[in-house]
Design an enzyme around this catalytic site. Structure first.
Site, PDB file in Angstrom:
ATOM      1  N   ARG A   9       0.848  -1.185   0.000  1.00  0.00           N
ATOM      2  CA  ARG A   9       0.000   0.000   0.000  1.00  0.00           C
ATOM      3  C   ARG A   9       0.888   1.242   0.000  1.00  0.00           C
ATOM      4  O   ARG A   9       1.942   1.274   0.638  1.00  0.00           O
ATOM      5  CB  ARG A   9      -0.928   0.012   1.226  1.00  0.00           C
ATOM      6  CG  ARG A   9      -2.063  -1.006   1.163  1.00  0.00           C
ATOM      7  CD  ARG A   9      -3.086  -0.645   0.094  1.00  0.00           C
ATOM      8  NE  ARG A   9      -4.207  -1.578   0.041  1.00  0.00           N
ATOM      9  CZ  ARG A   9      -4.275  -2.632  -0.768  1.00  0.00           C
ATOM     10  NH1 ARG A   9      -3.250  -2.908  -1.569  1.00  0.00           N
ATOM     11  NH2 ARG A   9      -5.333  -3.415  -0.762  1.00  0.00           N
TER      12      ARG A   9
ATOM     13  N   GLU B 288      -4.500   7.344  -5.172  1.00  0.00           N
ATOM     14  CA  GLU B 288      -4.676   6.683  -6.466  1.00  0.00           C
ATOM     15  C   GLU B 288      -6.064   6.969  -7.029  1.00  0.00           C
ATOM     16  O   GLU B 288      -7.041   6.854  -6.283  1.00  0.00           O
ATOM     17  CB  GLU B 288      -4.476   5.163  -6.296  1.00  0.00           C
ATOM     18  CG  GLU B 288      -3.072   4.806  -5.854  1.00  0.00           C
ATOM     19  CD  GLU B 288      -2.891   3.341  -5.487  1.00  0.00           C
ATOM     20  OE1 GLU B 288      -1.741   2.907  -5.366  1.00  0.00           O
ATOM     21  OE2 GLU B 288      -3.920   2.638  -5.310  1.00  0.00           O
TER      22      GLU B 288
ATOM     23  N   HIS C 119      -0.296   0.488  -9.841  1.00  0.00           N
ATOM     24  CA  HIS C 119      -1.074  -0.467  -9.033  1.00  0.00           C
ATOM     25  C   HIS C 119      -1.534  -1.661  -9.879  1.00  0.00           C
ATOM     26  O   HIS C 119      -2.728  -1.970  -9.972  1.00  0.00           O
ATOM     27  CB  HIS C 119      -2.277   0.224  -8.395  1.00  0.00           C
ATOM     28  CG  HIS C 119      -2.773  -0.490  -7.168  1.00  0.00           C
ATOM     29  ND1 HIS C 119      -3.227   0.164  -6.051  1.00  0.00           N
ATOM     30  CD2 HIS C 119      -2.890  -1.819  -6.879  1.00  0.00           C
ATOM     31  CE1 HIS C 119      -3.610  -0.717  -5.137  1.00  0.00           C
ATOM     32  NE2 HIS C 119      -3.411  -1.924  -5.624  1.00  0.00           N
TER      33      HIS C 119
END
Length: 315
Positions: free
Chosen positions: A232, A261, A282
């Site tokens: 994360r 994000e 990601h």
């Protein structure tokens, strides 16, 4: 069952046939907050990856019986509101492990082998101009025999450790920072970081791990160390990482997750110009096989829910 998928775009055009066998499925590519209630008014089951279902929204959905989160993290759901309204919440887990492990070592291999830099050299015609059969302009180092520190030793950390062992690395499991007791098989956090050649982060983002890798922790690292974060974004302080790279406090970093994000245009990692940083959007979880497993696991969750059984139940 009336099933509504709020952000199917996150499923990357993966077949939804396992879900379509379970009821009437309505699919939306993405759903803005203002349309969640209208789109889900008659839903028995909602499937969401990142669309937020807060208390006020849940209160307006009288038919809702089950929320399926198309991910492991459930921070986009008001779990207390779901429980108060007798709505079950289920997530998925373990589906992305091979995919995350693969990207972890892809980032690591690129950084330690400077593959991205050699690739650019070839594209720019530098190999063609070489006075010998190869080019050796950028250092290449091996994973073998390195001190490979893992922060977060759940399923993902264990899977990464297995591959690191296969490369011949010496795996070190870091204890939680500031822990009063060091568990068997683990190494004090600061001690582990000081000896690390490679650090791979796989812990969840909590109040204890937010900004875990701040200026003080990054200062513990050897200048030759490489940091990989596929967990994360908030675990690594982004400005502190840029400062450490600029000050040559570590050799490189591979980052798949950011504190915000989609990425904020002002994120310092995106403005860093050095070639010892790789940033990906990601994608560690997102192999086609991983998403296929995710869809099937959601279908399995729903099927068991219909049969009054439970699996991966959060609430």
């Amino acid at each position: 069952m009336n099933i509504v998928i709020l952000d199917a775009k996150t499923l990357a055009n993966t077949s939804l046939s396992p879900l379509q066998k379970l009821g009437q499925v309505t699919v939306y590519s993405n759903t803005p907050p203002t349309q969640v209630i209208s789109r889900c008014q008659h839903a028995d089951i909602i499937i969401t990856n990142k669309v937020i279902l807060n208390a006020s929204t849940i209160a307006c959905l009288p038919n809702l019986k089950l929320i399926c989160v198309a991910a492991t993290g459930t921070n986009n759901i008001d779990l207390n509101a779901a429980k108060a309204n007798n709505i079950s919440v289920q997530n998925v887990a373990g589906y992305s492990t091979p995919s995350v492990v693969q990207l972890t070592f892809t980032l690591l291999g690129n950084l330690m082998g400077n593959v991205h830099r050699y690739n650019n050299d070839c594209k720019q015609g530098l190999w063609q101009k070489s006075d010998m059969f190869c080019r050796l302009d950028h250092p290449i180092t091996e994973i073998n025999a390195k001190q490979f520190v893992i922060v977060g030793y759940g399923a993902l950390g264990k899977a990464v450790a297995n591959v690191a062992h296969a490369f011949g690395a010496h795996v070190v499991i870091a204890e939680r920072r500031h822990s009063k007791k060091t568990r068997a098989g683990r190494t004090d956090f600061d001690q582990a970081l000081r000896q690390a050649d490679i650090i791979s982060v796989h812990c969840p983002l909590t109040e204890h791990t937010k900004n875990l890798f701040d200026e003080s922790v990054l200062s513990l690292l050897k200048p030759s160390a490489v940091l990989i974060n596929t967990a994360r974004g908030g675990i690594v302080n982004e400005q502190a990482l840029v400062d450490a790279l600029n000050n040559k406090q570590l050799a490189g970093a591979g980052i798949d997750v950011l504190s915000q994000e989609p990425a904020d245009a002002n994120n310092p990692l995106l403005h860093y110009c050095g070639e010892n940083l790789l940033v990906t959007p990601h994608i560690a979880w997102a192999s086609k096989e991983s998403i296929t497993r995710l869809v099937q696991q959601i279908a399995d969750n729903i099927q068991k829910f219909i049969k009054s059984s439970t699996t991966n139940k959060v609430v």
